[in-house]
Design a protein around this motif. Structure first.
Motif, PDB file in Angstrom:
ATOM      1  N   ILE A 102       1.111  -0.975  -0.274  1.00  0.00           N
ATOM      2  CA  ILE A 102      -0.042  -0.053  -0.248  1.00  0.00           C
ATOM      3  C   ILE A 102       0.642   1.228   0.208  1.00  0.00           C
ATOM      4  N   GLU A 158       0.353   4.931   0.598  1.00  0.00           N
ATOM      5  CA  GLU A 158      -0.497   6.458   1.403  1.00  0.00           C
ATOM      6  C   GLU A 158      -0.111   7.937   1.426  1.00  0.00           C
ATOM      7  N   TYR A 208       5.516  10.682   1.059  1.00  0.00           N
ATOM      8  CA  TYR A 208       4.239   9.256   0.560  1.00  0.00           C
ATOM      9  C   TYR A 208       5.036   7.854   1.579  1.00  0.00           C
ATOM     10  N   THR A 239       1.792  10.561   3.466  1.00  0.00           N
ATOM     11  CA  THR A 239       2.120  10.907   4.871  1.00  0.00           C
ATOM     12  C   THR A 239       2.448  11.946   5.580  1.00  0.00           C
TER      13      THR A 239
END
Length: 71
Positions: free
Chosen positions: A2, A4, A23, A6
């Motif tokens: 994954i 995501e 990220y 940050t």
């Protein structure tokens, strides 16, 4: 795996990069602790480098095969 965004104040994990990470990449389950952190520029550069190696190839043209057989 994954990826995501940050908002942690962490340095990018790419060697030589001094930017703040944008990220986080989670590779292990459960996805609680990120394995790597990358800034937007490094992630874009990795994407373009990987896409050159792993991009799907177009199928061979069937009409070209037919013209070769006719000759």
């Amino acid at each position: 795996m994954i990826i995501e965004p940050t908002n942690l104040n962490i340095k990018c994990d790419m060697m030589g990069c001094k930017n703040k990470a944008d990220y986080a990449i989670y590779n292990r389950k459960p996805y609680k602790i990120p394995d790597m952190h990358f800034c937007k520029d490094c992630l874009d550069n990795m994407y373009s480098a990987i896409s050159k190696l792993r991009a799907p190839k177009s199928p061979e043209n069937i009409m070209k095969k037919i013209k070769i057989k006719e000759k």
